[in-house]
Design a protein around this motif. Structure first.
Motif, PDB file in Angstrom:
ATOM      1  N   PHE A 187     125.891  57.321  66.261  1.00  0.00           N
ATOM      2  CA  PHE A 187     124.622  57.672  66.888  1.00  0.00           C
ATOM      3  C   PHE A 187     124.465  56.882  68.184  1.00  0.00           C
ATOM      4  O   PHE A 187     125.060  55.825  68.357  1.00  0.00           O
ATOM      5  CB  PHE A 187     123.445  57.337  65.966  1.00  0.00           C
ATOM      6  CG  PHE A 187     123.500  57.986  64.616  1.00  0.00           C
ATOM      7  CD1 PHE A 187     122.802  59.155  64.359  1.00  0.00           C
ATOM      8  CD2 PHE A 187     124.248  57.416  63.595  1.00  0.00           C
ATOM      9  CE1 PHE A 187     122.840  59.745  63.106  1.00  0.00           C
ATOM     10  CE2 PHE A 187     124.290  57.997  62.334  1.00  0.00           C
ATOM     11  CZ  PHE A 187     123.584  59.167  62.091  1.00  0.00           C
ATOM     12  N   TYR A 188     123.612  57.404  69.084  1.00  0.00           N
ATOM     13  CA  TYR A 188     123.294  56.646  70.294  1.00  0.00           C
ATOM     14  C   TYR A 188     121.781  56.594  70.483  1.00  0.00           C
ATOM     15  O   TYR A 188     121.029  57.428  69.975  1.00  0.00           O
ATOM     16  CB  TYR A 188     123.979  57.239  71.527  1.00  0.00           C
ATOM     17  CG  TYR A 188     123.440  58.578  71.992  1.00  0.00           C
ATOM     18  CD1 TYR A 188     122.453  58.653  72.974  1.00  0.00           C
ATOM     19  CD2 TYR A 188     123.943  59.763  71.468  1.00  0.00           C
ATOM     20  CE1 TYR A 188     121.969  59.883  73.403  1.00  0.00           C
ATOM     21  CE2 TYR A 188     123.469  60.990  71.898  1.00  0.00           C
ATOM     22  CZ  TYR A 188     122.479  61.041  72.861  1.00  0.00           C
ATOM     23  OH  TYR A 188     121.993  62.260  73.289  1.00  0.00           O
ATOM     24  N   TRP A 189     121.354  55.585  71.215  1.00  0.00           N
ATOM     25  CA  TRP A 189     119.933  55.308  71.473  1.00  0.00           C
ATOM     26  C   TRP A 189     119.820  54.914  72.930  1.00  0.00           C
ATOM     27  O   TRP A 189     120.599  54.075  73.402  1.00  0.00           O
ATOM     28  CB  TRP A 189     119.506  54.174  70.549  1.00  0.00           C
ATOM     29  CG  TRP A 189     118.087  53.675  70.639  1.00  0.00           C
ATOM     30  CD1 TRP A 189     117.026  54.085  69.895  1.00  0.00           C
ATOM     31  CD2 TRP A 189     117.590  52.630  71.485  1.00  0.00           C
ATOM     32  NE1 TRP A 189     115.906  53.363  70.226  1.00  0.00           N
ATOM     33  CE2 TRP A 189     116.219  52.466  71.200  1.00  0.00           C
ATOM     34  CE3 TRP A 189     118.171  51.818  72.471  1.00  0.00           C
ATOM     35  CZ2 TRP A 189     115.415  51.524  71.850  1.00  0.00           C
ATOM     36  CZ3 TRP A 189     117.378  50.890  73.122  1.00  0.00           C
ATOM     37  CH2 TRP A 189     116.022  50.754  72.808  1.00  0.00           C
ATOM     38  N   ILE A 190     118.884  55.506  73.658  1.00  0.00           N
ATOM     39  CA  ILE A 190     118.825  55.211  75.097  1.00  0.00           C
ATOM     40  C   ILE A 190     117.468  54.696  75.551  1.00  0.00           C
ATOM     41  O   ILE A 190     117.117  54.811  76.715  1.00  0.00           O
ATOM     42  CB  ILE A 190     119.233  56.425  75.957  1.00  0.00           C
ATOM     43  CG1 ILE A 190     118.332  57.628  75.685  1.00  0.00           C
ATOM     44  CG2 ILE A 190     120.685  56.760  75.748  1.00  0.00           C
ATOM     45  CD1 ILE A 190     118.568  58.777  76.658  1.00  0.00           C
ATOM     46  N   GLY A 191     116.695  54.143  74.673  1.00  0.00           N
ATOM     47  CA  GLY A 191     115.442  53.535  75.103  1.00  0.00           C
ATOM     48  C   GLY A 191     114.305  53.827  74.158  1.00  0.00           C
ATOM     49  O   GLY A 191     114.358  54.752  73.349  1.00  0.00           O
ATOM     50  N   LYS A 192     113.250  53.054  74.279  1.00  0.00           N
ATOM     51  CA  LYS A 192     112.152  53.139  73.321  1.00  0.00           C
ATOM     52  C   LYS A 192     111.404  54.468  73.394  1.00  0.00           C
ATOM     53  O   LYS A 192     110.725  54.845  72.433  1.00  0.00           O
ATOM     54  CB  LYS A 192     111.190  51.987  73.549  1.00  0.00           C
ATOM     55  CG  LYS A 192     110.522  51.974  74.935  1.00  0.00           C
ATOM     56  CD  LYS A 192     109.633  50.759  75.086  1.00  0.00           C
ATOM     57  CE  LYS A 192     108.966  50.722  76.462  1.00  0.00           C
ATOM     58  NZ  LYS A 192     108.107  49.536  76.618  1.00  0.00           N
ATOM     59  N   GLY A 224     113.134  59.037  71.861  1.00  0.00           N
ATOM     60  CA  GLY A 224     113.125  59.855  70.653  1.00  0.00           C
ATOM     61  C   GLY A 224     114.011  59.358  69.537  1.00  0.00           C
ATOM     62  O   GLY A 224     114.357  60.118  68.636  1.00  0.00           O
ATOM     63  N   GLY A 225     114.394  58.101  69.568  1.00  0.00           N
ATOM     64  CA  GLY A 225     115.170  57.557  68.464  1.00  0.00           C
ATOM     65  C   GLY A 225     116.658  57.813  68.577  1.00  0.00           C
ATOM     66  O   GLY A 225     117.180  58.207  69.615  1.00  0.00           O
ATOM     67  N   TRP A 226     117.361  57.584  67.456  1.00  0.00           N
ATOM     68  CA  TRP A 226     118.812  57.707  67.428  1.00  0.00           C
ATOM     69  C   TRP A 226     119.227  59.176  67.377  1.00  0.00           C
ATOM     70  O   TRP A 226     118.655  59.970  66.640  1.00  0.00           O
ATOM     71  CB  TRP A 226     119.374  56.986  66.210  1.00  0.00           C
ATOM     72  CG  TRP A 226     119.214  55.495  66.262  1.00  0.00           C
ATOM     73  CD1 TRP A 226     118.198  54.754  65.726  1.00  0.00           C
ATOM     74  CD2 TRP A 226     120.098  54.562  66.890  1.00  0.00           C
ATOM     75  NE1 TRP A 226     118.400  53.420  65.978  1.00  0.00           N
ATOM     76  CE2 TRP A 226     119.556  53.275  66.687  1.00  0.00           C
ATOM     77  CE3 TRP A 226     121.294  54.698  67.595  1.00  0.00           C
ATOM     78  CZ2 TRP A 226     120.168  52.119  67.162  1.00  0.00           C
ATOM     79  CZ3 TRP A 226     121.914  53.546  68.074  1.00  0.00           C
ATOM     80  CH2 TRP A 226     121.349  52.282  67.863  1.00  0.00           C
ATOM     81  N   LYS A 227     120.255  59.539  68.142  1.00  0.00           N
ATOM     82  CA  LYS A 227     120.796  60.898  68.164  1.00  0.00           C
ATOM     83  C   LYS A 227     122.268  60.855  67.752  1.00  0.00           C
ATOM     84  O   LYS A 227     123.013  59.970  68.172  1.00  0.00           O
ATOM     85  CB  LYS A 227     120.657  61.519  69.560  1.00  0.00           C
ATOM     86  CG  LYS A 227     119.217  61.685  70.020  1.00  0.00           C
ATOM     87  CD  LYS A 227     119.160  62.290  71.420  1.00  0.00           C
ATOM     88  CE  LYS A 227     117.723  62.560  71.846  1.00  0.00           C
ATOM     89  NZ  LYS A 227     116.924  61.325  71.959  1.00  0.00           N
ATOM     90  N   SER A 228     122.690  61.819  66.968  1.00  0.00           N
ATOM     91  CA  SER A 228     124.067  61.856  66.464  1.00  0.00           C
ATOM     92  C   SER A 228     125.015  62.392  67.529  1.00  0.00           C
ATOM     93  O   SER A 228     124.657  63.303  68.295  1.00  0.00           O
ATOM     94  CB  SER A 228     124.141  62.748  65.223  1.00  0.00           C
ATOM     95  OG  SER A 228     125.481  62.917  64.805  1.00  0.00           O
ATOM     96  N   ILE A 229     126.249  61.835  67.560  1.00  0.00           N
ATOM     97  CA  ILE A 229     127.267  62.407  68.443  1.00  0.00           C
ATOM     98  C   ILE A 229     128.403  63.047  67.660  1.00  0.00           C
ATOM     99  O   ILE A 229     129.246  63.723  68.239  1.00  0.00           O
ATOM    100  CB  ILE A 229     127.849  61.362  69.423  1.00  0.00           C
ATOM    101  CG1 ILE A 229     128.735  60.358  68.694  1.00  0.00           C
ATOM    102  CG2 ILE A 229     126.768  60.668  70.184  1.00  0.00           C
ATOM    103  CD1 ILE A 229     129.580  59.529  69.646  1.00  0.00           C
ATOM    104  N   GLY A 230     128.443  62.852  66.341  1.00  0.00           N
ATOM    105  CA  GLY A 230     129.493  63.492  65.553  1.00  0.00           C
ATOM    106  C   GLY A 230     129.963  62.607  64.411  1.00  0.00           C
ATOM    107  O   GLY A 230     129.459  61.498  64.216  1.00  0.00           O
TER     108      GLY A 230
END
Length: 301
Positions: free
Chosen positions: A267-272, A275-281
């Motif tokens: 997962f990746y996170w790009i700041g407060k 929208g939270g953690w997003k999956s990449i695979g």
């Protein structure tokens, strides 16, 4: 007990290139680990009231080199390189604008595995002044550590519950407390961080019965094995269980060979405010565990 890690041919999943703060980043996950390549990934430390300099201003008249060669990520299998050459991962910044502070809205990264010799390497030099335009980080998965409850040596006809230790089922760092771990720090609101969690485990118990899937993350973080010793074996919340009908006495070394297929998701996170953690695979890791199974011993017998 640590399982014996065995890795086969791998495939790699990628997220779309993302723009975060002053960076353009591309991420990957495979059966060895995960990571990210970012252009302009190091922070600009100027005052808050002062606009960040453009790429052109940061270069101070020196040529911009849009590509950089990296070692081949672990887990990628390639044929032998031509004689006198070696394989590299070449990452190139494309569609950038030097009169912007972040390369512009169309800037993105392109990746290619290429064989290079001295002539090809010279096409993509990496002078010291280009260092601030790049950031790279990676992490490997920890060795899997299997937990079997209620005892490491299961008993015949009594449910055996399987889980991984918390330390071997996740790779993460707190992006606020430690922004440098598995992350490219941009500024207080843009910080590309990555983490990986085990989301599923397939267990082949080794006794000739079918393999079964175990969803991970169904137990609390402070009780990863999900086993309550105050309750009977048939009343546990961990759904990952198997009942052995025969002991392993007749098996090589007196143990069953348990095969695990462990699915990691990155997962990746790009700041407060992102929208939270997003999956990449996801990617699978295989492991083998030797497991003794004993007959139930009657008292006095």
């Amino acid at each position: 007990m640590l399982a014996l890690l065995t890795v086969g041919p791998t495939s790699t999943a990628f997220a779309d290139t993302i723009q975060t703060g002053a960076s353009v980043c591309n991420m990957y996950i495979n059966s060895i680990g995960f990571g990210a390549y970012c252009s302009n990934g190091q922070p600009y430390l100027g005052g808050a009231a002062k606009p960040p300099p453009t790429w052109e201003e940061r270069l101070r008249g020196r040529p911009f080199v849009p590509c950089r060669d990296f070692p081949i990520p672990p887990g990628i299998r390639l044929p032998q390189a031509p004689e006198g050459k070696k394989w590299v991962l070449r990452v190139t910044i494309t569609d950038y604008k030097l009169n912007t502070y972040d390369g512009g809205k169309d800037a993105h990264l392109e990746r290619a595995y290429v064989p290079v010799g001295p002539a090809e390497e010279a096409q993509c030099p990496f002078p010291d002044y280009m260092e601030p335009f790049w950031y790279y980080f990676k992490s490997n998965y920890p060795p899997p550590s299997l937990v079997v409850m209620p005892t490491f040596s299961p008993r015949v006809n009594i449910p055996a519950y399987f889980s991984l230790t918390a330390e071997s089922a996740k790779v993460e760092a707190d992006p606020k407390a430690n922004p440098g771990a598995y992350s490219g720090y941009i500024n207080p609101t843009h910080n590309l961080s990555m983490r990986a969690l085990v989301v599923e485990m397939i267990v082949d118990p080794g006794d000739g019965t079918p393999a079964f899937k175990c969803p991970m993350g169904v137990t609390s973080v402070d009780d990863p094995d999900g086993y309550d010793e105050t309750k009977d074996p048939d009343q546990q919340i961990n759904p990952c269980k198997h009942i052995y009908k025969k002991s392993s006495a007749s098996q090589p070394d007196g143990m069953y060979t348990v095969k695990l297929t462990i699915t990691w998701e990155a997962f990746y996170w790009i700041g407060k405010d992102a929208g939270g953690w997003k999956s990449i695979g996801t990617a699978d890791v295989t492991a083998v565990q030797r497991l003794p199974v004993q007959e139930v011993q009657a008292i006095g017998g």
